[in-house]
Design a protein around this motif. Structure first.
Motif, PDB file in Angstrom:
ATOM      1  N   SER A 148       0.801  -1.209   0.000  1.00  0.00           N
ATOM      2  CA  SER A 148       0.000   0.000   0.000  1.00  0.00           C
ATOM      3  C   SER A 148       0.838   1.266   0.000  1.00  0.00           C
ATOM      4  N   MET A 149       2.137   1.097   0.082  1.00  0.00           N
ATOM      5  CA  MET A 149       2.970   2.295   0.095  1.00  0.00           C
ATOM      6  C   MET A 149       3.000   2.979  -1.257  1.00  0.00           C
ATOM      7  N   GLU A 150       2.859   4.267  -1.197  1.00  0.00           N
ATOM      8  CA  GLU A 150       2.806   5.049  -2.430  1.00  0.00           C
ATOM      9  C   GLU A 150       4.142   5.731  -2.716  1.00  0.00           C
ATOM     10  N   ILE A 151       5.165   4.965  -2.802  1.00  0.00           N
ATOM     11  CA  ILE A 151       6.416   5.636  -3.116  1.00  0.00           C
ATOM     12  C   ILE A 151       7.158   4.764  -4.106  1.00  0.00           C
ATOM     13  N   ASN A 152       7.763   5.382  -5.088  1.00  0.00           N
ATOM     14  CA  ASN A 152       8.322   4.497  -6.098  1.00  0.00           C
ATOM     15  C   ASN A 152       9.773   4.131  -5.841  1.00  0.00           C
ATOM     16  N   THR A 153       9.940   2.904  -5.496  1.00  0.00           N
ATOM     17  CA  THR A 153      11.275   2.376  -5.302  1.00  0.00           C
ATOM     18  C   THR A 153      11.438   1.281  -6.335  1.00  0.00           C
ATOM     19  N   LYS A 154      11.209   1.675  -7.560  1.00  0.00           N
ATOM     20  CA  LYS A 154      11.145   0.652  -8.586  1.00  0.00           C
ATOM     21  C   LYS A 154      12.509   0.443  -9.234  1.00  0.00           C
ATOM     22  N   LYS A 170      19.441  -2.150 -12.774  1.00  0.00           N
ATOM     23  CA  LYS A 170      18.697  -2.607 -11.595  1.00  0.00           C
ATOM     24  C   LYS A 170      18.765  -1.602 -10.454  1.00  0.00           C
ATOM     25  N   LEU A 171      19.335  -0.466 -10.727  1.00  0.00           N
ATOM     26  CA  LEU A 171      19.493   0.540  -9.670  1.00  0.00           C
ATOM     27  C   LEU A 171      18.158   0.783  -8.959  1.00  0.00           C
ATOM     28  N   LYS A 172      18.178   0.624  -7.655  1.00  0.00           N
ATOM     29  CA  LYS A 172      16.955   0.933  -6.903  1.00  0.00           C
ATOM     30  C   LYS A 172      16.988   2.420  -6.608  1.00  0.00           C
ATOM     31  N   HIS A 173      15.944   3.103  -7.037  1.00  0.00           N
ATOM     32  CA  HIS A 173      16.016   4.551  -6.932  1.00  0.00           C
ATOM     33  C   HIS A 173      14.673   5.135  -6.533  1.00  0.00           C
ATOM     34  N   VAL A 206      16.244   2.225  -0.999  1.00  0.00           N
ATOM     35  CA  VAL A 206      16.804   2.461  -2.331  1.00  0.00           C
ATOM     36  C   VAL A 206      18.289   2.854  -2.242  1.00  0.00           C
ATOM     37  N   ASP A 207      18.961   2.791  -3.383  1.00  0.00           N
ATOM     38  CA  ASP A 207      20.392   3.118  -3.412  1.00  0.00           C
ATOM     39  C   ASP A 207      20.651   4.558  -3.819  1.00  0.00           C
ATOM     40  N   GLU A 215      25.407   6.360   4.788  1.00  0.00           N
ATOM     41  CA  GLU A 215      25.589   5.021   4.219  1.00  0.00           C
ATOM     42  C   GLU A 215      26.276   5.070   2.860  1.00  0.00           C
ATOM     43  N   GLY A 216      26.702   6.251   2.459  1.00  0.00           N
ATOM     44  CA  GLY A 216      27.409   6.383   1.184  1.00  0.00           C
ATOM     45  C   GLY A 216      26.512   6.187  -0.028  1.00  0.00           C
ATOM     46  N   LYS A 217      25.209   6.378   0.153  1.00  0.00           N
ATOM     47  CA  LYS A 217      24.309   6.259  -0.995  1.00  0.00           C
ATOM     48  C   LYS A 217      24.250   7.587  -1.744  1.00  0.00           C
TER      49      LYS A 217
END
Ligand code: ADP
Ligand code: MG
Length: 446
Positions: free
Chosen positions: A87-93, A169-172, A203-204, A234-236
């Motif tokens: 249900s989370m509305e945030i894009n971590t695609k 594949k970067l999670k962003h 995400v990264d 975390e160096g992201k």
């Protein structure tokens, strides 16, 4: 035991304040009290560490208050609840599975290839390029700032595309300051704050456009502060854009400001004539790749570049207007006459300020009379205001130095000295830099 926990919670609500309580404590459970050790269950290691480190003392204290002697707080991470995550509305695609509507849609046109580089944006471009190609973890943040329509969003997306091309594949998370606020507020309202946090922190790379849109909303700014802090420690990768300098972002905590300041920070300036002309040509080239074959007569692009400055979007608007007009009149070539007629109203609105307008704005800003700027006074604040006026006149108008000199009733040497003086001071003197930003914004608006 659970009864004690309820009492402890009530006390924490009071001692930590409702805000912190709702943000952090509300969703955690008590697992056991083992000797002097309290064990709580939390949704992630991050939350656990944060709570024990920051609120451990208060938790111990509250247990004491209800008659339980405890000496330490430990946490256990509970298995993630995947159904509630949906249900989370945030894009971590990842790039392949990007069908969710939330977040910001990356614009395919905003790439490095289509970005024209010049003096006004050269440094911002290099920093963007570097961070987009960076593998090391030591320079992991970039903050781009400057007035509207100077290419901040374009560069943000260009970095995004470049990163993605290197790692599909970067999670962003790509979102605007406004979206960050909206998601945060919605999550708070629906008791999904911890999930929001986990989600956004899983995400990264985070790309936040127009960070100033969070400005002023306290809870959200705190949340962003925390998010960026976690990311950077975390160096992201953090890429952000905004209208203001870091110093001007009053709502953000010193921690996050200094972190951002340690990364790349670059400013975009309004493009000069040459860059404006090259951008116009690039925009036409972009269109030509789509079967577009309208011809532009001699001097037309130069006319646009000459008369529309500041916001590049306005230039694009003018170009669009010319194209639509040509289509309407069914002509294959846009002549200079036609162009002048079609965009006079745009030109009128975006004409650069006159020296007189600049003098008036500078005098008002410093609480002086217009005559002080042209008069003989040598008091330091008057001298400084005069130098600022001269500097902005040389920057924002196309007047020659002798012309500017006669407006201020000063000789050429004084004019050059003033410009050099402000140029050399502006990067060191924050107050000066701030007044330049304010004045420019005021003068270029409209
Ligand atoms: P900002 O985010 O600073 O308000 P944008 O990045 O949205 O500005 O830029 C406004 C428009 O100008 C966009 O269409 C963008 O493609 C274009 N633009 C800005 N700078 C350049 C540049 N150097 N080269 C090509 N196009 C540019
Ligand atoms: Mg933008």
């Amino acid at each position: 035991m659970q009864k004690d926990w309820e009492q402890v919670r009530a006390k924490l609500k009071y001692s930590l304040g409702l805000n912190v309580f709702n943000n952090w404590i509300e969703d955690i459970n008590l697992i056991s009290i083992d000797g002097g050790r309290v064990i709580i269950s939390v949704p992630s290691r991050f939350t656990g560490e944060y709570i024990t480190e920051n609120f451990g003392k208060e938790i111990i204290e509250s247990f004491k208050n209800v008659g339980r002697v405890v000496t330490s707080v430990k946490y256990q991470v509970r298995p993630s609840d995947s159904s509630s995550r949906k249900s989370m509305e945030i894009n971590t695609k990842t790039a392949q599975g990007s069908t969710k509507k939330s977040g910001m849609k990356p614009d395919k046109r905003y790439t490095f290839e289509r970005f024209v580089v010049g003096d006004a944006n050269g440094k911002a471009h290099i920093a963007s390029w570097q961070i987009a190609n960076e593998h090391e973890e030591n320079s992991n943040s970039l903050y781009l700032h400057g007035n509207v329509g100077l290419g901040k969003t374009h560069l943000l997306h260009a970095i995004f595309w470049m990163k993605l091309s290197k790692n599909t594949k970067l999670k962003h998370s790509l979102l605007t300051g406004q979206q960050f606020s909206d998601y945060f507020v919605a999550a708070t309202k629906h008791g999904k704050l911890l999930e929001f946090r986990e989600r956004i922190r899983s995400v990264d790379a985070i790309f936040i456009d127009d960070i100033q849109l969070i400005h002023g909303k306290k809870g959200t700014t705190q949340e962003l502060d925390l998010t960026l802090d976690t990311f950077l420690s975390e160096g992201k990768l953090v890429v952000a854009t905004g209208l203001n300098t870091i110093d001007e972002m009053d709502e953000f905590g010193p921690r996050i400001k200094s972190r951002l300041q340690h990364g790349f920070v670059e400013k975009l300036e309004p493009p000069d004539y040459d860059l404006r002309l090259r951008i116009l040509k690039q925009k036409l080239k972009d269109r030509r790749s789509n079967n577009f074959d309208l011809r532009f007569g001699e001097g037309v692009l130069e006319f646009v570049a000459d008369n529309i400055s500041g916001d590049i979007r306005k230039m694009e608007g003018a170009l669009q207007r010319l194209i639509v007009t040509a289509g309407y009149l069914n002509c294959k070539t846009i002549t200079l006459d036609l162009a002048e007629e079609a965009i006079t109203d745009l030109v009128k609105f975006t004409k650069p300020p006159t020296v007189e307008e600049i003098m008036k704005a500078v005098a008002d800003y410093h609480g002086l009379n217009l005559s002080d700027l042209t008069g003989p006074k040598r008091v330091s604040n008057v001298v400084r205001a005069r130098q600022i006026g001269i500097y902005l006149s040389s920057e924002l108008t196309s007047k020659s130095l002798p012309d500017i000199g006669s407006c201020f009733d000063r000789d050429r040497t004084t004019i050059i000295h003033s410009i050099n003086k402000i140029e050399s001071l502006k990067s060191r003197d924050k107050e000066l830099e701030y007044s330049l930003v304010k004045l420019r914004r005021e003068l270029l608006q409209g």
